[in-house]
Structures are given as structure tokens and as C-alpha cells.
Design a protein around this motif. Structure first.
Motif, PDB file in Angstrom:
ATOM      1  N   THR A  54      37.693  91.711  61.008  1.00  0.00           N
ATOM      2  CA  THR A  54      36.903  90.488  60.939  1.00  0.00           C
ATOM      3  C   THR A  54      37.804  89.320  60.572  1.00  0.00           C
ATOM      4  O   THR A  54      38.707  89.463  59.751  1.00  0.00           O
ATOM      5  CB  THR A  54      35.764  90.619  59.903  1.00  0.00           C
ATOM      6  N   PRO A  55      37.560  88.176  61.169  1.00  0.00           N
ATOM      7  CA  PRO A  55      38.312  86.999  60.744  1.00  0.00           C
ATOM      8  C   PRO A  55      37.913  86.633  59.315  1.00  0.00           C
ATOM      9  O   PRO A  55      36.822  86.959  58.853  1.00  0.00           O
ATOM     10  CB  PRO A  55      37.847  85.895  61.713  1.00  0.00           C
ATOM     11  N   GLN A  56      38.800  85.945  58.640  1.00  0.00           N
ATOM     12  CA  GLN A  56      38.411  85.284  57.407  1.00  0.00           C
ATOM     13  C   GLN A  56      38.235  83.810  57.745  1.00  0.00           C
ATOM     14  O   GLN A  56      38.964  83.255  58.569  1.00  0.00           O
ATOM     15  CB  GLN A  56      39.457  85.509  56.322  1.00  0.00           C
ATOM     16  N   VAL A  57      37.248  83.220  57.116  1.00  0.00           N
ATOM     17  CA  VAL A  57      36.830  81.872  57.480  1.00  0.00           C
ATOM     18  C   VAL A  57      37.167  80.891  56.367  1.00  0.00           C
ATOM     19  O   VAL A  57      36.852  81.150  55.200  1.00  0.00           O
ATOM     20  CB  VAL A  57      35.310  81.827  57.742  1.00  0.00           C
ATOM     21  N   LEU A  58      37.800  79.790  56.715  1.00  0.00           N
ATOM     22  CA  LEU A  58      38.053  78.739  55.741  1.00  0.00           C
ATOM     23  C   LEU A  58      36.771  77.917  55.636  1.00  0.00           C
ATOM     24  O   LEU A  58      36.341  77.282  56.603  1.00  0.00           O
ATOM     25  CB  LEU A  58      39.210  77.847  56.175  1.00  0.00           C
ATOM     26  N   VAL A  59      36.149  77.954  54.457  1.00  0.00           N
ATOM     27  CA  VAL A  59      34.903  77.222  54.247  1.00  0.00           C
ATOM     28  C   VAL A  59      35.072  76.201  53.126  1.00  0.00           C
ATOM     29  O   VAL A  59      35.874  76.391  52.209  1.00  0.00           O
ATOM     30  CB  VAL A  59      33.730  78.164  53.901  1.00  0.00           C
ATOM     31  N   THR A  60      34.316  75.131  53.240  1.00  0.00           N
ATOM     32  CA  THR A  60      34.325  74.080  52.229  1.00  0.00           C
ATOM     33  C   THR A  60      32.914  73.530  52.083  1.00  0.00           C
ATOM     34  O   THR A  60      32.019  73.872  52.872  1.00  0.00           O
ATOM     35  CB  THR A  60      35.333  72.973  52.617  1.00  0.00           C
ATOM     36  N   SER A  61      32.700  72.683  51.103  1.00  0.00           N
ATOM     37  CA  SER A  61      31.372  72.117  50.873  1.00  0.00           C
ATOM     38  C   SER A  61      31.070  71.007  51.863  1.00  0.00           C
ATOM     39  O   SER A  61      31.930  70.153  52.121  1.00  0.00           O
ATOM     40  CB  SER A  61      31.282  71.562  49.450  1.00  0.00           C
ATOM     41  N   PRO A  62      29.848  70.971  52.407  1.00  0.00           N
ATOM     42  CA  PRO A  62      29.476  69.875  53.308  1.00  0.00           C
ATOM     43  C   PRO A  62      29.608  68.511  52.632  1.00  0.00           C
ATOM     44  O   PRO A  62      29.899  67.508  53.294  1.00  0.00           O
ATOM     45  CB  PRO A  62      28.014  70.180  53.639  1.00  0.00           C
ATOM     46  N   VAL A 113      35.447  73.564  43.600  1.00  0.00           N
ATOM     47  CA  VAL A 113      36.614  74.131  44.285  1.00  0.00           C
ATOM     48  C   VAL A 113      36.583  73.638  45.723  1.00  0.00           C
ATOM     49  O   VAL A 113      35.520  73.580  46.351  1.00  0.00           O
ATOM     50  CB  VAL A 113      36.592  75.672  44.233  1.00  0.00           C
ATOM     51  N   GLU A 114      37.757  73.299  46.250  1.00  0.00           N
ATOM     52  CA  GLU A 114      37.814  72.686  47.582  1.00  0.00           C
ATOM     53  C   GLU A 114      37.553  73.662  48.727  1.00  0.00           C
ATOM     54  O   GLU A 114      36.849  73.321  49.678  1.00  0.00           O
ATOM     55  CB  GLU A 114      39.190  72.034  47.788  1.00  0.00           C
ATOM     56  N   PHE A 115      38.153  74.877  48.644  1.00  0.00           N
ATOM     57  CA  PHE A 115      37.968  75.771  49.785  1.00  0.00           C
ATOM     58  C   PHE A 115      38.111  77.238  49.386  1.00  0.00           C
ATOM     59  O   PHE A 115      38.596  77.570  48.302  1.00  0.00           O
ATOM     60  CB  PHE A 115      38.933  75.432  50.925  1.00  0.00           C
ATOM     61  N   PHE A 116      37.669  78.089  50.305  1.00  0.00           N
ATOM     62  CA  PHE A 116      37.675  79.542  50.107  1.00  0.00           C
ATOM     63  C   PHE A 116      37.842  80.198  51.467  1.00  0.00           C
ATOM     64  O   PHE A 116      37.315  79.724  52.468  1.00  0.00           O
ATOM     65  CB  PHE A 116      36.354  79.978  49.466  1.00  0.00           C
ATOM     66  N   PHE A 117      38.605  81.287  51.508  1.00  0.00           N
ATOM     67  CA  PHE A 117      38.702  82.124  52.696  1.00  0.00           C
ATOM     68  C   PHE A 117      37.902  83.399  52.454  1.00  0.00           C
ATOM     69  O   PHE A 117      38.211  84.139  51.506  1.00  0.00           O
ATOM     70  CB  PHE A 117      40.157  82.505  52.980  1.00  0.00           C
ATOM     71  N   GLY A 118      36.910  83.671  53.274  1.00  0.00           N
ATOM     72  CA  GLY A 118      36.121  84.885  53.109  1.00  0.00           C
ATOM     73  C   GLY A 118      35.817  85.530  54.444  1.00  0.00           C
ATOM     74  O   GLY A 118      35.790  84.850  55.486  1.00  0.00           O
ATOM     75  N   PRO A 119      35.589  86.857  54.472  1.00  0.00           N
ATOM     76  CA  PRO A 119      35.206  87.538  55.702  1.00  0.00           C
ATOM     77  C   PRO A 119      33.935  86.931  56.292  1.00  0.00           C
ATOM     78  O   PRO A 119      33.079  86.428  55.555  1.00  0.00           O
ATOM     79  CB  PRO A 119      34.967  88.982  55.252  1.00  0.00           C
ATOM     80  N   VAL A 120      33.818  87.001  57.598  1.00  0.00           N
ATOM     81  CA  VAL A 120      32.672  86.415  58.287  1.00  0.00           C
ATOM     82  C   VAL A 120      31.350  86.869  57.669  1.00  0.00           C
ATOM     83  O   VAL A 120      30.467  86.052  57.392  1.00  0.00           O
ATOM     84  CB  VAL A 120      32.698  86.777  59.787  1.00  0.00           C
ATOM     85  N   GLY A 121      31.204  88.172  57.454  1.00  0.00           N
ATOM     86  CA  GLY A 121      29.939  88.693  56.938  1.00  0.00           C
ATOM     87  C   GLY A 121      29.573  88.144  55.572  1.00  0.00           C
ATOM     88  O   GLY A 121      28.389  88.029  55.235  1.00  0.00           O
ATOM     89  N   LEU A 122      30.576  87.790  54.787  1.00  0.00           N
ATOM     90  CA  LEU A 122      30.324  87.273  53.441  1.00  0.00           C
ATOM     91  C   LEU A 122      29.876  85.819  53.474  1.00  0.00           C
ATOM     92  O   LEU A 122      28.941  85.427  52.777  1.00  0.00           O
ATOM     93  CB  LEU A 122      31.593  87.405  52.590  1.00  0.00           C
ATOM     94  N   VAL A 123      30.526  84.998  54.291  1.00  0.00           N
ATOM     95  CA  VAL A 123      30.237  83.561  54.277  1.00  0.00           C
ATOM     96  C   VAL A 123      29.156  83.147  55.276  1.00  0.00           C
ATOM     97  O   VAL A 123      28.568  82.065  55.139  1.00  0.00           O
ATOM     98  CB  VAL A 123      31.521  82.747  54.557  1.00  0.00           C
ATOM     99  N   LEU A 124      28.889  83.997  56.270  1.00  0.00           N
ATOM    100  CA  LEU A 124      27.991  83.621  57.369  1.00  0.00           C
ATOM    101  C   LEU A 124      26.617  83.123  56.921  1.00  0.00           C
ATOM    102  O   LEU A 124      26.149  82.083  57.417  1.00  0.00           O
ATOM    103  CB  LEU A 124      27.853  84.787  58.346  1.00  0.00           C
ATOM    104  N   PRO A 125      25.919  83.814  56.007  1.00  0.00           N
ATOM    105  CA  PRO A 125      24.592  83.326  55.610  1.00  0.00           C
ATOM    106  C   PRO A 125      24.626  81.897  55.070  1.00  0.00           C
ATOM    107  O   PRO A 125      23.745  81.080  55.405  1.00  0.00           O
ATOM    108  CB  PRO A 125      24.156  84.327  54.532  1.00  0.00           C
ATOM    109  N   ASN A 126      25.611  81.575  54.263  1.00  0.00           N
ATOM    110  CA  ASN A 126      25.694  80.225  53.687  1.00  0.00           C
ATOM    111  C   ASN A 126      26.134  79.187  54.715  1.00  0.00           C
ATOM    112  O   ASN A 126      25.762  78.015  54.616  1.00  0.00           O
ATOM    113  CB  ASN A 126      26.654  80.218  52.494  1.00  0.00           C
TER     114      ASN A 126
END
Length: 322
Positions: free
Chosen positions: A123-131, A198-211
């Protein structure tokens, strides 16, 4: 005397096929799957999706034993020292190839004492940040970070974890100065990003997808070679201009070294068959897990390459845990 010898030879001839057949019988009892992570973690959830189908194919129960702790080394040590009869195996992730670079006094040799059998998926890890931060592209995020060296921070689920190493590979590739803030779990690591602390996080798709789907997080890029089918509109790091930031998260099965080859090969075949079952394939897809079909030899080559990648990355960032 001649007649006696003929009788003995005939009896021995009858025994040999039975012995040969017996040598091929596997499994002969329930299988023990050691997961070096806590129950409910991604490393625990993914194999459980596969094991119901795999158990039915093999005709034996598969008992999952969670042995978390010490960067996955407790569970890995247990399997490395297990009897190599194919009835005890390890379920691990990318962490398997990170630990040798982090710990110099391991009780086992990850490359020699455990045999790669089959990957369960990647699974990719996704760089996510706050809108609320206002970033809509990776390019704008990198530009903002470079404009304020040392001001940006990122969360992870702990030192040396794949979420940490993914961020470090991104940091090195983009030449950024950012601060690491480790947490104990993915929920907390994401919550701090959603709260803007916190500015950003890398997480697996399944973990971050719902948010991401709920609009609580913005996905800027995935760190795989191709886009995620679960997030088709999110570009890869390479598409966003970074040539050396790939760091997907994979899962696989390992057996103790010296396990007979026919067992390794059969576990590989049966697992690949289980992964093709519609209910297994569909459930893994909802978790963002992509297929990664490989023979034991192909998986072994892949794991060897991962050892080298992580050794280089750990040396580059100067991280040591012992």
C-alpha cells in the motif's frame, strides 16, 4: 534365505513410497502465525483477512499470536528460532527490513534466519495535512516548508517505524528541514495533524482514507510507483517532482530458515490462491492494499533490495536505536 530376502525387499519397497509421501505431508497440525505488532494494527488486520480463506485451503486452523514490542524484534526472534517444520511463521511488514539497520545486537539475523515466502500486498503511504493549512499541492507544501526551515514538523507512530522512515525519505528527497514528533499510534498521529498542531503525517492508505474522504485531512501525494486505486486523483511523489521519495508499506510471510523448500513453495502457492478469492481481494481493496504477487525467489530479491534501501536511509539520517 533367498525367499526371505525377497520378502524383506518387497516390504522395504512398500515402505519407501509411504516414507516419501509422509515427507510431503504438510500441514499436520494447526499453524501458528506470529504477528510482531498489536491486535488491531494494520499488520494484524491484513493477514487476518487472508487467513480464513488460507485455513480452509490447507485444512488446518491458523492461530494468530500477537507478540509486539522492541520494534517487531520480539516476534521475529521467536519465529527465527522456531522449529523449521512449516508450522510456525512470521507475518511482518516493511519493518522487517528496517530493524537490522536500527538494532546492532539482534538475537537473530533478519536476512539469514528468516526465509521470505510470499507478500500479502502493498500500500502507498499518503502525505496528509490539515485542510486548514491551505495546501492543495505537494509543490506548494514544499515551497512553504523551505521558506521556513525548521518550522514544520511531522508525526509518526514511533522512531524507526515505516511512517517515520517514509517521512524521512521524503525529507531527504525534497531537501527539507523539519522536526519529527513521534506518537504511540496512528490515531493520535493523525489527530495532531487534523488539529493543526503538526504539519504532516505519512500513513498507509487504509489508515488515512476515512479522514481524507470526510474532508478532515488533505492527501497531497502517495509515495508509491503508481497512484492508489483508492485515491486515484492523488499524484505520486514522482509526478509531483520528487524522483527518490518512494517508500510504500508492504506485508509478507516468512518462515524459519531451513524450512523444507516444498513447504515454502506450497505456502506461497496456497497464499497466492487465497489472495485471489473475491471476498479476500475485495476486503483488501477497501483497506487500500494492492496485489503484489511474487514467487519466493522474487520476494526474496525484493526483500534484499529493501534491506539495502533502509540501511542507506538510516545511515543518511543518522538514526540509531541501540
Amino acid at each position: 534365505m533367498k525367499q526371505t530376502c525377497l520378502v524383506i525387499l518387497a516390504a522395504f519397497g512398500a515402505i519407501l513410497p509411504a516414507m516419501a509421501s509422509g515427507a510431503q505431508v504438510w500441514p499436520m497440525k494447526p499453524l501458528r502465525a506470529v504477528v510482531p505488532a498489536g491486535a488491531g494494527s494494520t499488520v494484524d488486520i491484513v493477514p487476518r483477512v487472508v487467513f480464513e480463506q488460507l485455513s480452509a485451503q490447507l485444512g488446518q486452523n491458523i492461530v494468530v499470536e500477537n507478540r509486539p514490542g522492541a520494534g517487531t524484534t520480539i516476534g521475529s526472534t521467536l519465529v527465527a528460532k522456531a522449529i523449521p517444520d512449516g508450522h510456525t511463521f512470521l507475518v511482518n511488514s516493511s519493518a522487517h527490513t528496517i530493524t537490522p539497520a536500527l538494532y546492532h545486537n539482534l538475537a537473530y539475523d533478519a536476512a539469514r534466519d528468516l526465509t521470505p515466502v510470499v507478500p500479502l500486498g502493498i500500500t502507498p503511504q499518503v502525505l496528509v495535512t490539515s485542510p486548514a493549512k491551505g495546501y492543495r499541492t505537494l509543490e506548494s507544501f514544499i515551497a512553504a516548508s523551505k521558506a521556513r526551515p525548521g518550522a514544520f514538523n511531522f508525526s509518526s507512530v514511533g522512531l524507526g517505524t515505516s511512517t517515520h522512515m517514509a517521512a524521512e525519505r521524503f525529507r531527504v528527497s525534497a531537501n527539507l528541514s523539519v522536526v519529527h514528533v513521534p506518537f504511540k499510534g496512528g490515531g493520535e498521529a493523525m489527530s495532531e495533524v487534523m488539529a493543526g498542531r503538526v504539519e504532516f503525517f505519512f500513513g498507509p492508505v487504509g489508515l488515512v482514507l476515512p479522514n481524507v474522504r470526510d474532508g478532515k485531512l488533505i492527501a497531497l501525494a502517495v509515495n508509491s510507483a503508481k497512484r492508489s486505486s483508492a485515491l486515484p486523483d492523488v499524484p505520486t511523489m514522482r509526478e509531483a517532482g520528487l524522483s527518490d521519495a518512494e517508500y510504500p508499506f508492504w506485508f509478507g510471510l516468512f518462515l524459519p530458515a531451513q524450512t523444507p523448500r516444498h513447504i515454502v513453495d506450497r505456502l506461497n502457492r496456497e497464499t497466492l490462491t487465497a489472495l485471489q478469492a473475491p471476498k479476500v481481494r475485495d476486503r483488501l481493496a477497501t483497506l487500500g492494499i494492492e496485489p503484489m504477487a511474487m514467487t519466493p525467489q522474487e520476494f526474496g530479491t525484493y526483500v534484499e533490495q529493501e534491506f539495502r534501501v533502509n540501511a542507506t536511509l538510516v545511515k543518511t539520517i543518522g538514526l540509531k536505536l541501540d
